[in-house]
Design an enzyme around this catalytic site. Structure first.
Site, PDB file in Angstrom:
ATOM      1  CG  HIS A   1      84.386  47.508  49.254  1.00  0.00           C
ATOM      2  ND1 HIS A   1      83.640  47.063  50.344  1.00  0.00           N
ATOM      3  CD2 HIS A   1      83.584  47.384  48.003  1.00  0.00           C
ATOM      4  CE1 HIS A   1      82.379  46.500  49.697  1.00  0.00           C
ATOM      5  NE2 HIS A   1      82.348  46.910  48.507  1.00  0.00           N
TER       6      HIS A   1
HETATM    7  O1  RIB Z   1      84.440  42.866  47.784  1.00  0.00           O
HETATM    8  C1  RIB Z   1      85.042  43.983  47.459  1.00  0.00           C
HETATM    9  C2  RIB Z   1      86.415  43.876  46.773  1.00  0.00           C
HETATM   10  O2  RIB Z   1      86.339  43.370  45.579  1.00  0.00           O
HETATM   11  C3  RIB Z   1      86.903  45.280  46.303  1.00  0.00           C
HETATM   12  O3  RIB Z   1      88.427  45.519  46.458  1.00  0.00           O
HETATM   13  C4  RIB Z   1      86.467  45.810  44.808  1.00  0.00           C
HETATM   14  O4  RIB Z   1      87.326  46.311  44.186  1.00  0.00           O
HETATM   15  C5  RIB Z   1      86.822  44.077  44.521  1.00  0.00           C
HETATM   16  O5  RIB Z   1      87.961  43.872  44.210  1.00  0.00           O
END
Ligand code: RIB
Ligand code: CA
Length: 311
Positions: free
Chosen positions: A240
């Site tokens: 992500h």
């Molecule tokens: O949903 C994904 C996000 O939530 C990313 O930033 C992961 O690190 C968590 O913080």
């Protein structure tokens, strides 16, 4: 040179994002502000320092911010990231100091000191620190060049509830403050990050770099991906947060649309949902660039190329 503040809840994917920023000479990291999210604040601030030392950058200023969301109780994600938030490699205790100043005054003072419109906020976790800064010092809003954040989901739905993505779900009220502040926003939602999968071949490319950063990254991905591989039945899990930094470096990897995005804060059923008017069916003004697609091979090639310069 892009001057940035990274606001983060490390988190293995946050760690890869921080490493990418520190590996890129186009970026000046003015500071890293930790927030409670994937794991409690005591761990996210420690993990941020561990990653700075991994990158050979004990000079980076790391600040601790909010211990909990503005209104709701903290929800964490140890089921994904492990108990420490950085499970995978064995980590030494960090030696670099945590700054005494709280993250929120650091964000406010930095934006007031730097020339207006020259600082970008790269937000990788719940938006609590950013919202607190905006509420405490509304004068900083027009001074922010851009906020690029990983959060939300529309075509992909949610990952912590059927309708909400974790970062927004943890502090939906903070998200509402940020999305309503009139600041240029670039959103990296699940719609795009679910196309950035840490396949076995890609993880081996990090390991094959042979430097400690590449090897640690492969070990973090080995751990981090297992939950999502199981859940989505894919080869690899979504990576992500590094998309936020990659957008700064090579924005044409990404495609999106300026749309209106509102945050659900009333219904418990859909709490934290990012309601995206993708087809322009309301008269609500567009307030964000919503990224929907990427060239995933270019994204991972960028990561590997930049990671070569890390220790
Ligand atoms: O949903 C994904 C996000 O939530 C990313 O930033 C992961 O690190 C968590 O913080
Ligand atoms: Ca994160």
């Amino acid at each position: 040179m892009r001057k940035i503040i990274i606001d983060t809840d490390p988190g293995q994917d946050d760690a890869v994002a921080i490493l990418l920023a520190l590996a890129s000479s186009e970026i000046e990291v003015l500071g890293i502000t930790a927030v409670a999210g994937n794991v409690p604040l005591a761990l996210t601030q420690k993990n941020a320092r561990i990653i700075c030392e991994l990158a050979g950058r004990p000079d980076i200023k790391v600040f601790a911010g909010a211990k909990r969301p503005m209104l709701r109780e903290l929800v964490t994600a140890e089921h994904v990231h492990g108990k420490t938030g950085l499970n995978g490699p064995e980590w030494p205790e960090p030696e670099m100091p945590l700054q005494d100043t709280h993250a929120v005054p650091f964000i406010i003072e930095t934006l007031r000191e730097q020339d207006a419109g020259t600082v970008t906020l790269c937000v990788l976790g719940p938006l609590t620190n950013i919202a607190l800064a905006l509420v405490q010092a509304p004068d900083i809003a027009p001074r922010i060049q851009e906020i690029i954040l990983m959060g939300g989901g529309f075509f992909e739905g949610g990952n912590i509830t059927p309708t909400a993505e974790f970062n927004i779900y943890v502090d939906p009220h903070a998200a509402k403050v940020v999305f309503g502040a009139g600041i240029p926003l670039v959103i990296m939602p699940l719609d795009v990050t679910h196309q950035a999968l840490t396949t076995a071949r890609r993880i081996e490319a990090f390991r094959a770099l042979g430097n400690r950063s590449g090897i640690a990254t492969a070990e973090m991905m080995d751990f981090f991906e297992r939950f999502d591989e199981e859940k989505y039945g894919t080869d690899g899990g979504p990576l992500h947060d590094p998309n936020v930094i990659a957008y700064l470096l090579e924005p044409d990897i990404y495609k999106g649309r300026k749309v209106n995005v509102e945050i659900e804060t009333a219904s418990e059923l859909t709490m934290g949902m990012t309601v995206v008017d993708w087809w322009g069916v309301t008269d609500r003004a567009p307030n964000a660039l919503w990224i929907k697609d990427l060239d995933d091979d270019r994204f991972f090639d960028l990561l590997i190329r930049r990671f070569k310069s890390l220790p």
